[in-house]
Design a protein around this motif. Structure first.
Motif, PDB file in Angstrom:
ATOM      1  N   PRO A 168       0.806  -1.227   0.000  1.00  0.00           N
ATOM      2  CA  PRO A 168       0.000   0.000   0.000  1.00  0.00           C
ATOM      3  C   PRO A 168       0.843   1.283   0.000  1.00  0.00           C
ATOM      4  N   GLU A 169       1.982   1.274   0.676  1.00  0.00           N
ATOM      5  CA  GLU A 169       2.749   2.522   0.789  1.00  0.00           C
ATOM      6  C   GLU A 169       3.223   3.035  -0.566  1.00  0.00           C
ATOM      7  N   ASP A 206      13.056   1.933  -8.315  1.00  0.00           N
ATOM      8  CA  ASP A 206      13.390   1.424  -6.984  1.00  0.00           C
ATOM      9  C   ASP A 206      12.617   0.143  -6.673  1.00  0.00           C
ATOM     10  N   LEU A 207      11.368   0.072  -7.088  1.00  0.00           N
ATOM     11  CA  LEU A 207      10.575  -1.129  -6.847  1.00  0.00           C
ATOM     12  C   LEU A 207      11.099  -2.307  -7.654  1.00  0.00           C
ATOM     13  N   ALA A 208      11.540  -2.024  -8.881  1.00  0.00           N
ATOM     14  CA  ALA A 208      12.009  -3.120  -9.732  1.00  0.00           C
ATOM     15  C   ALA A 208      13.405  -3.600  -9.330  1.00  0.00           C
ATOM     16  N   ARG A 209      14.137  -2.778  -8.601  1.00  0.00           N
ATOM     17  CA  ARG A 209      15.511  -3.129  -8.262  1.00  0.00           C
ATOM     18  C   ARG A 209      15.553  -4.238  -7.207  1.00  0.00           C
ATOM     19  N   GLU A 210      16.516  -5.144  -7.375  1.00  0.00           N
ATOM     20  CA  GLU A 210      16.696  -6.271  -6.439  1.00  0.00           C
ATOM     21  C   GLU A 210      18.192  -6.443  -6.201  1.00  0.00           C
ATOM     22  N   VAL A 254      21.884   2.962  -4.946  1.00  0.00           N
ATOM     23  CA  VAL A 254      20.668   3.069  -4.152  1.00  0.00           C
ATOM     24  C   VAL A 254      20.667   4.437  -3.461  1.00  0.00           C
ATOM     25  N   PRO A 255      19.493   5.006  -3.182  1.00  0.00           N
ATOM     26  CA  PRO A 255      19.443   6.294  -2.484  1.00  0.00           C
ATOM     27  C   PRO A 255      19.729   6.128  -1.004  1.00  0.00           C
ATOM     28  N   VAL A 256      20.700   6.886  -0.491  1.00  0.00           N
ATOM     29  CA  VAL A 256      21.086   6.822   0.913  1.00  0.00           C
ATOM     30  C   VAL A 256      21.158   8.249   1.437  1.00  0.00           C
ATOM     31  N   THR A 257      20.634   8.449   2.655  1.00  0.00           N
ATOM     32  CA  THR A 257      20.652   9.767   3.300  1.00  0.00           C
ATOM     33  C   THR A 257      21.613   9.741   4.475  1.00  0.00           C
ATOM     34  N   SER A 258      22.524  10.710   4.504  1.00  0.00           N
ATOM     35  CA  SER A 258      23.501  10.782   5.588  1.00  0.00           C
ATOM     36  C   SER A 258      22.844  11.364   6.832  1.00  0.00           C
ATOM     37  N   GLU A 259      23.066  10.708   7.975  1.00  0.00           N
ATOM     38  CA  GLU A 259      22.519  11.235   9.221  1.00  0.00           C
ATOM     39  C   GLU A 259      23.379  12.365   9.783  1.00  0.00           C
ATOM     40  N   GLU A 260      24.533  12.611   9.170  1.00  0.00           N
ATOM     41  CA  GLU A 260      25.410  13.673   9.653  1.00  0.00           C
ATOM     42  C   GLU A 260      25.010  15.046   9.103  1.00  0.00           C
ATOM     43  N   ASP A 261      24.648  15.127   7.837  1.00  0.00           N
ATOM     44  CA  ASP A 261      24.288  16.430   7.256  1.00  0.00           C
ATOM     45  C   ASP A 261      22.979  16.421   6.478  1.00  0.00           C
ATOM     46  N   GLY A 262      22.283  15.280   6.448  1.00  0.00           N
ATOM     47  CA  GLY A 262      20.994  15.206   5.765  1.00  0.00           C
ATOM     48  C   GLY A 262      21.092  15.098   4.260  1.00  0.00           C
ATOM     49  N   ALA A 302      12.450  -7.305  -5.189  1.00  0.00           N
ATOM     50  CA  ALA A 302      11.654  -6.587  -6.183  1.00  0.00           C
ATOM     51  C   ALA A 302      10.236  -6.397  -5.666  1.00  0.00           C
ATOM     52  N   GLY A 303       9.659  -5.242  -5.918  1.00  0.00           N
ATOM     53  CA  GLY A 303       8.308  -4.936  -5.456  1.00  0.00           C
ATOM     54  C   GLY A 303       8.284  -4.311  -4.081  1.00  0.00           C
ATOM     55  N   GLU A 304       9.459  -4.218  -3.433  1.00  0.00           N
ATOM     56  CA  GLU A 304       9.543  -3.601  -2.121  1.00  0.00           C
ATOM     57  C   GLU A 304      10.493  -2.412  -2.171  1.00  0.00           C
ATOM     58  N   LEU A 305      10.329  -1.498  -1.222  1.00  0.00           N
ATOM     59  CA  LEU A 305      11.202  -0.326  -1.158  1.00  0.00           C
ATOM     60  C   LEU A 305      12.232  -0.442  -0.046  1.00  0.00           C
ATOM     61  N   GLU A 306      11.891  -1.136   1.012  1.00  0.00           N
ATOM     62  CA  GLU A 306      12.768  -1.230   2.163  1.00  0.00           C
ATOM     63  C   GLU A 306      13.602  -2.509   2.119  1.00  0.00           C
ATOM     64  N   THR A 307      14.797  -2.401   2.674  1.00  0.00           N
ATOM     65  CA  THR A 307      15.692  -3.559   2.762  1.00  0.00           C
ATOM     66  C   THR A 307      15.366  -4.374   4.018  1.00  0.00           C
ATOM     67  N   ARG A 308      15.357  -5.667   3.878  1.00  0.00           N
ATOM     68  CA  ARG A 308      15.155  -6.552   5.027  1.00  0.00           C
ATOM     69  C   ARG A 308      16.527  -6.892   5.603  1.00  0.00           C
ATOM     70  N   TRP A 309      16.769  -6.463   6.854  1.00  0.00           N
ATOM     71  CA  TRP A 309      18.071  -6.634   7.482  1.00  0.00           C
ATOM     72  C   TRP A 309      18.123  -7.933   8.281  1.00  0.00           C
ATOM     73  N   SER A 310      19.290  -8.547   8.207  1.00  0.00           N
ATOM     74  CA  SER A 310      19.511  -9.790   8.987  1.00  0.00           C
ATOM     75  C   SER A 310      20.347  -9.523  10.228  1.00  0.00           C
ATOM     76  N   ILE A 311      20.713  -8.276  10.472  1.00  0.00           N
ATOM     77  CA  ILE A 311      21.464  -7.885  11.669  1.00  0.00           C
ATOM     78  C   ILE A 311      20.763  -6.663  12.257  1.00  0.00           C
ATOM     79  N   PRO A 312      21.045  -6.356  13.522  1.00  0.00           N
ATOM     80  CA  PRO A 312      20.457  -5.153  14.117  1.00  0.00           C
ATOM     81  C   PRO A 312      21.024  -3.896  13.450  1.00  0.00           C
ATOM     82  N   VAL A 313      20.178  -2.923  13.123  1.00  0.00           N
ATOM     83  CA  VAL A 313      20.594  -1.639  12.534  1.00  0.00           C
ATOM     84  C   VAL A 313      19.812  -0.526  13.237  1.00  0.00           C
TER      85      VAL A 313
END
Length: 321
Positions: A168-169, A206-210, A254-262, A302-313
């Motif tokens: 839905p998102e 982004d959705l098509a990317r895997e 992939v699009p990445v946003t820095s938490e240091e300067d935005g 594919a079909g998702e926007l978020e990465t599924r992590w296997s470690i704590p982040v």
């Protein structure tokens, strides 16, 4: 009664013959001689007594040139001078005089005016064909794009997003971008409409990317770093250096946003913020074996926007280290 004889009406006498041309020319010469002796004229032409002296002086002038001038010619010349005969009086300034002067002097200024006119026509033609017409064609093309092209393109990209995901998102985001793009196109805001189209296209890509997210584990490259945050100099932030690798083994941006300067950028490698315990686990493993046993820490499907992590982040990231 005495007879009276009928008398015929008197006939007019013959007209006086026109002066000969040479006499007229001679009188004109006398006037010209007087005119060129302005001080003599001012001194002599002030009374009858001095007219005689003037005539005598003129006779001496012509005698010195071997020309005999009759008195009546001298009288005519003096009278003509007083009456301003044989004197050119310019036409007073007027619009008609200006036009006539331009026409008479056209040979002098006509060439320059012609060259200037040709240059003006060439400049005007260059502007018309080189600037105005291309700008007009661009304007018409943009209007056509706003009326037809952009709405169709927006709808097509929206449909591609819906075909790529059931979540839905991203579907809601696509619907919002479609509505905003249509509104911008309807208002004639070409830049805004194109921006919404670009966002839809990026969303679809982004959705098509895997890809997999892996910890960098190559000789000579860092696998992790730590930073002291500006907000808390006593603390430390820990990051694993990771990269996105596609199914074909090639890096993926992939699009990445820095938490240091935005700052947001599309990169293939970045620093992933993790808890200190996870950072220490990876560090110890690399120190023991020189390798990282399982470098895969995330999976983007594919079909998702978020990465599924296997470690704590923590959800943070950095772009420079």
């Amino acid at each position: 009664m005495a007879d009276t004889a009928t008398r015929a009406p008197a006939r007019p006498g013959p007209a006086a013959p026109a002066p000969a041309l040479d006499e007229t020319m001679l009188a004109m010469d006398v006037v010209d001689t007087l005119r060129h002796a302005e001080r003599l004229v001012e001194r002599e032409l002030q009374g009858d007594a001095r007219r005689v002296a003037l005539k005598q002086r003129l006779q001496e002038i012509y005698a010195g040139q071997g020309i005999e001038v009759p008195d009546r010619i001298l009288d005519q010349g003096v009278a003509a001078l007083e009456q301003h005969r044989f004197t050119y009086t310019p036409t007073p300034p007027s619009f008609r005089r200006s036009l006539a002067t331009l026409w008479v002097t056209r040979a002098r200024w006509g060439r320059a005016a012609g060259i200037a006119l040709v240059a003006l026509l060439l400049a005007g033609g260059g502007w018309w064909f080189g600037v105005h017409l291309p700008a007009e064609r661009t304007r018409i093309a943009e209007q056509q794009e706003l009326r037809e092209g952009l709405p169709r393109a927006l709808q097509a990209e929206h449909d591609r997003v819906l075909a790529a995901t059931t979540l839905p998102e991203p579907r809601d985001r696509a619907a919002r971008l479609l509505a905003e793009g249509r509104a911008a196109a309807g208002a004639g805001a070409l830049t805004d409409a194109r921006a919404r189209l670009a966002s839809l296209q990026e969303l679809q890509r982004d959705l098509a990317r895997e890809y997999q997210v892996r910890i960098v584990s190559r000789p000579g490259e860092q696998s992790g770093v730590w930073r002291v945050p500006n907000a808390n100099p006593r603390a430390r932030n820990f990051y694993l250096i990771v990269e996105a690798i596609g199914r074909d083994g090639r890096p993926v941006e992939v699009p990445v946003t820095s938490e240091e300067d935005g700052t947001t950028a599309r990169v293939t490698k970045w620093g992933l913020h993790v808890p200190e315990a996870e950072f220490e686990r990876v560090r110890q493993e690399k120190l023991r074996t020189g390798l990282i046993g399982d470098p895969v820490v995330g999976q983007k499907r594919a079909g998702e926007l978020e990465t599924r992590w296997s470690i704590p982040v923590t959800g943070g990231a950095i772009l420079k280290w």
